[in-house]
Design an enzyme around this catalytic site. Structure first.
Site, PDB file in Angstrom:
ATOM      1  N   GLU A 153       0.784  -1.637   0.103  1.00 42.27           N
ATOM      2  CA  GLU A 153      -0.184   0.404  -0.547  1.00 42.27           C
ATOM      3  C   GLU A 153       1.393   0.937   0.043  1.00 42.27           C
ATOM      4  OE1 GLU A 153      -3.388   0.318  -0.321  1.00 42.27           O
ATOM      5  OE2 GLU A 153      -3.811  -1.905  -0.112  1.00 42.27           O
ATOM      6  N   GLU A 203      -1.464   9.746   0.170  1.00 43.07           N
ATOM      7  CA  GLU A 203      -1.867   9.255  -0.462  1.00 43.07           C
ATOM      8  C   GLU A 203      -0.953  10.000  -2.529  1.00 43.07           C
ATOM      9  OE1 GLU A 203      -5.758   8.508  -3.379  1.00 43.07           O
ATOM     10  OE2 GLU A 203      -6.074   8.584  -1.917  1.00 43.07           O
ATOM     11  N   ASN A 257     -14.696   6.127   8.021  1.00 43.64           N
ATOM     12  CA  ASN A 257     -13.616   5.542   8.026  1.00 43.64           C
ATOM     13  C   ASN A 257     -13.077   5.706   8.979  1.00 43.64           C
ATOM     14  OD1 ASN A 257     -14.384   3.260   6.402  1.00 43.64           O
ATOM     15  ND2 ASN A 257     -13.315   3.894   4.921  1.00 43.64           N
TER      16      ASN A 257
END
Length: 238
Positions: A90, A99, A137
């Site tokens: 990831e 990100e 989340n």
């Protein structure tokens, strides 16, 4: 991963005394017995970002004491290897804290949630070892960890222990696109493939994106080797 809906000598002696008297295992943080040593961690992530400290990971373990303390020695090592293999995939080997595609940032605000996006439309992008994203989340993870991540998601990119805790939150409590948590998949011998399914199965399982899936698998094989065990039972792929 885009998480969509979906001790001092006295202290050491006290720990040993507790085990002797109760016969119960002690969480890794209390016993100083995390199955991954700092040298092994460094071997796995030789080029990691300085943000991702070994101590930050160890400090996070107390939030989910069953992580890498369930089952026999081989099972505990497999869980650590499986978690860190997915983390490595990831984050490009723990190089990326946030990100990289900033164009995606405004997409992770689900305005239909009653609490909205108080930190801003573009505040809920992927962060941390498993790249937690979406306002719902951040709220769920924050509620579980007793940290207000809905109003201040930036904690995940500023505090190493908090960042690791969000990854452990998903690993130990969320099934994602799968039918079980990644923790349960390993400790119940369902196979590494089920951890892939939970984390990104909608995009990488059932024949989709084989290169991405195989990268996770190859990292798992490498990391179990570093820890001196094997891949175990169950399906290694999904």
């Amino acid at each position: 991963m885009k998480l969509s809906r979906t001790l001092s000598a006295v202290a050491s002696a006290a720990v040993l005394s507790t085990i002797a008297l109760t016969g119960q295992a002690t969480p890794a943080t209390a016993a100083g017995s995390f199955v991954v040593s700092e040298s092994q961690f460094n071997q796995m992530f030789p080029s990691r970002n300085a943000f991702y400290t070994y101590q930050g990971l160890v400090d996070a373990l107390g939030a989910y004491p069953k992580f890498t303390t369930t089952g026999n020695d081989a099972t505990r090592k497999r869980e650590a290897a499986a978690f860190l293999a997915n983390v490595s995939h990831e984050t490009g080997g723990l190089k990326y804290v946030v990100e990289q595609n900033t164009a995606n940032y405004p997409h992770y605000c689900d305005a239909s949630q009653p609490y909205g996006c108080p930190a801003g439309q573009a505040a809920y992008y992927g962060r941390g070892p498993l790249q937690i994203s979406w306002n719902f989340n951040y709220k769920a993870a924050g509620d579980a960890l007793h940290i207000d991540l809905l109003h201040d998601p930036y904690q995940v990119e500023r505090n190493s222990a908090v960042s690791w805790k969000t990854a452990l939150w998903f690993w130990d409590t969320q099934s994602g696109a799968g039918s079980m948590t990644p923790h349960d998949a390993i400790v119940n011998n369902k196979g590494f493939g089920e951890t892939i399914r939970s984390i990104n199965g909608a995009l990488e399982c059932d024949g989709k994106n084989p290169d991405e899936r195989n990268d996770r698998i190859n990292l798992y094989k490498k990391f179990v080797g570093v820890l001196g065990t094997d891949v175990g039972g169950g399906n290694i792929s999904c």
